[in-house]
Each structure stands twice: as structure tokens, then as C-alpha cells.
Design a protein around this motif. Structure first.
Motif, PDB file in Angstrom:
ATOM      1  N   LYS A 111      72.769 140.960 -24.200  1.00 18.49           N
ATOM      2  CA  LYS A 111      73.883 140.047 -24.447  1.00 18.49           C
ATOM      3  C   LYS A 111      73.636 138.736 -23.733  1.00 18.49           C
ATOM      4  O   LYS A 111      72.892 138.682 -22.745  1.00 18.49           O
ATOM      5  CB  LYS A 111      75.200 140.660 -23.978  1.00 18.49           C
ATOM      6  N   ALA A 112      74.264 137.678 -24.246  1.00 17.08           N
ATOM      7  CA  ALA A 112      74.038 136.338 -23.703  1.00 17.08           C
ATOM      8  C   ALA A 112      75.070 135.945 -22.660  1.00 17.08           C
ATOM      9  O   ALA A 112      74.801 135.067 -21.837  1.00 17.08           O
ATOM     10  CB  ALA A 112      74.042 135.306 -24.833  1.00 17.08           C
ATOM     11  N   PHE A 188      74.365 131.327 -23.711  1.00 21.88           N
ATOM     12  CA  PHE A 188      74.619 130.880 -25.080  1.00 21.88           C
ATOM     13  C   PHE A 188      74.090 129.470 -25.336  1.00 21.88           C
ATOM     14  O   PHE A 188      73.589 129.175 -26.428  1.00 21.88           O
ATOM     15  CB  PHE A 188      76.109 130.979 -25.420  1.00 21.88           C
ATOM     16  N   LEU A 191      70.514 129.836 -26.140  1.00 16.59           N
ATOM     17  CA  LEU A 191      70.302 130.316 -27.511  1.00 16.59           C
ATOM     18  C   LEU A 191      70.501 129.183 -28.518  1.00 16.59           C
ATOM     19  O   LEU A 191      69.724 129.042 -29.470  1.00 16.59           O
ATOM     20  CB  LEU A 191      71.258 131.467 -27.818  1.00 16.59           C
ATOM     21  N   VAL A 200      67.158 139.521 -33.502  1.00 20.46           N
ATOM     22  CA  VAL A 200      68.079 140.289 -32.668  1.00 20.46           C
ATOM     23  C   VAL A 200      68.138 141.709 -33.220  1.00 20.46           C
ATOM     24  O   VAL A 200      68.360 141.915 -34.419  1.00 20.46           O
ATOM     25  CB  VAL A 200      69.482 139.654 -32.653  1.00 20.46           C
ATOM     26  N   MET A 217      75.092 136.623 -30.994  1.00 20.91           N
ATOM     27  CA  MET A 217      73.852 135.940 -30.617  1.00 20.91           C
ATOM     28  C   MET A 217      73.148 135.380 -31.844  1.00 20.91           C
ATOM     29  O   MET A 217      72.614 134.261 -31.808  1.00 20.91           O
ATOM     30  CB  MET A 217      72.938 136.903 -29.845  1.00 20.91           C
TER      31      MET A 217
END
Length: 263
Positions: A111-112, A188, A191, A200, A217
Motif C-alpha cells: 500500500k502507498a 501517493f 506513484l 500492481v 494505487m
């Protein structure tokens, strides 16, 4: 500080970074199954497997810099960099700090967003407990969430292998990694700024980082695609290695062909 690494195959270099609290041994099926399509590089992150822990303060940035030094030693200018769970956090740190070294990104069951305060406090509690009493706390509190319900119910050998990897984790490395993950920033923005393709991957039974987290994501990156692995939980690469390898092989083929961005 030197990372212990295992490599297999040739062609496009693909670095796979392991989950907490495992080691590069979790990637056995990837080293075997992907070696025909790429050069698979699977380091042990600080303190795990064959790597020394060192004296640095806990940080995913430190682990990311370790991986870049490994690329330097391997003579690799740019690689596809990927990781599962904790390995994904390190991958995002590497993308933030060394974007010029990345050819593509694989984020699996991770997870971000940064940890909320309660999660950070829980990581510190587990870190202290492991240093005080050993890794039994991981078997009780961490292991059950690492695999999906299908694996827990039907794949006793896979569950036993994961349990063995968890039990063999060095307490010092476990505590260091927990504190590094607790301190990691939100990724985030990293990303959103990526200029390379992103794959992903998520197990459909992953309760720690469920499919909705993976979808967020994919939506954040400019050029993303999503692979959902059926009947797998948080350790999708271990629970369903053939499906995981198919997803990665397709992504590698896309990169090798120089497909135009999409997503």
C-alpha cells in the motif's frame, strides 16, 4: 553494508524484494519460473536471510539505497524493481530516491499510504516484544494474516513453509524493519510522478492490503495495470506462484516490446 543476493536467468533485470518478516527464500518459485524471461535478482533486505543488519537508523530509504548499491555491484543501470508488502514499501522509496534506476515497477500486496498512529504503535509494540521474547509473537500475531483462507484451509505445505520462514526471522532485523515501516511516508505523490509502467498485483483474499487498496494505487499511477490473483492472500507470490509468474511474465514481455503507455 552488503546485501546478500541470489540471481537467476538472463535478459531484462528484475529485482524482487521480499515481504516482512520473510527473506529472499520466498521467491524460490519466481527464481525458477521467471528465469527464462528475465534476470531475477532477489536480495535479502537488511538483517534477513544472509544480509547484515548494520548500524543505521531504521528507514525504508536506507533499504532502498542498499538495493541501488547492489545494482551498482551487479553492473545494472536500470531494472524493473518490485516488491511484495514490505518489499513494496522499499520499491516506492527507491522510486522516490532513484527514479533514473527504474525501468518498470511491480507492487504486490502492498500500500502507498503511511501508517496511522495506531498501526505505528502496534509495530513498536511487536518490535519490543520480539526483542524481549523472540519471534513467537510473530507466529501468533503476524502469521495468520499473511496467507489467505484458501491456503490456510487447503495448502498445509505452503502454510508450513511460510511458518518456517517467519520463525527463522532474526529478532533484531524484525524490530528494525518494523520501525522502518512505521516511519515510512505516504507514497501517493511518488506513484503519481512515475514515468515508467507499473504492475500492481494483489491476492483476492488479501485482508492486510485488499484489492481496493491495489485499485487505488493503479488509479494513482500514470501507466498502470492490475492483476488480481485468485485464491491467494497477502503472500500471493508464495500461495499462487504460477498465476503470479504469469502476471509478471506478461508485464516483462510488454516492457521488452516497448509497448506504448496505457492505463
Amino acid at each position: 553494508m552488503q546485501l546478500y543476493t541470489r540471481s537467476a536467468g538472463g535478459g531484462l533485470p528484475v529485482v524482487l524484494l521480499h515481504a516482512f518478516p520473510l527473506s529472499s527464500a520466498m521467491w524460490l518459485a519466481q527464481r525458477e519460473g521467471l528465469s527464462a524471461v528475465c534476470k531475477v535478482i532477489t536480495p535479502d533486505l537488511r538483517g534477513f536471510g544472509g544480509s547484515a543488519l548494520g548500524d543505521d537508523e531504521p528507514s525504508v530509504d536506507v533499504m532502498a539505497d542498499d538495493v541501488v548499491r547492489l545494482l551498482d555491484r551487479e553492473g545494472v543501470d536500470r531494472a524493473v524493481v518490485g516488491g511484495l508488502s514490505m518489499g513494496g514499501y522499499v520499491t516506492m522509496a527507491l522510486c522516490r530516491r532513484h527514479p533514473d534506476r527504474v525501468r518498470g515497477v511491480i507492487l504486490a500486496d502492498t500500500k502507498a499510504e503511511a501508517d496511522p498512529e495506531a498501526a505505528r504503535a502496534n509495530r513498536e509494540r511487536i518490535a519490543a516484544a520480539v526483542l524481549d521474547s523472540g519471534t513467537s509473537v510473530l507466529v501468533d500475531e503476524v502469521l495468520p494474516a499473511l496467507v489467505g483462507r484458501t491456503t490456510a484451509q487447503r495448502r498445509a505445505m505452503v502454510f508450513g513453509r511460510v511458518r518456517g520462514l517467519v520463525q527463522s526471522a532474526p529478532p533484531g532485523a524484525v524490530a528494525w524493519a518494523q520501525r522502518a515501516m512505521a516511519a515510512r511516508p505516504d507514497s501517493f505523490d511518488t506513484l503519481r510522478g512515475l514515468k515508467v509502467p507499473v504492475l500492481v498485483i494483489v491476492g483476492e483474499e488479501d485482508e492486510l492490503t485488499p484489492p481496493a487498496v491495489a485499485e487505488a494505487m493503479v488509479e494513482a499511477v500514470p501507466d498502470g495495470r492490475l492483476a488480481v490473483i485468485g485464491k491467494a492472500g497477502h503472500l500471493s507470490a508464495v500461495e499462487q506462484p504460477e498465476a503470479f509468474n504469469r502476471a509478471v511474465s506478461g508485464f516483462i514481455a510488454e516492457l521488452a516490446a516497448g509497448s506504448p503507455p496505457h492505463g
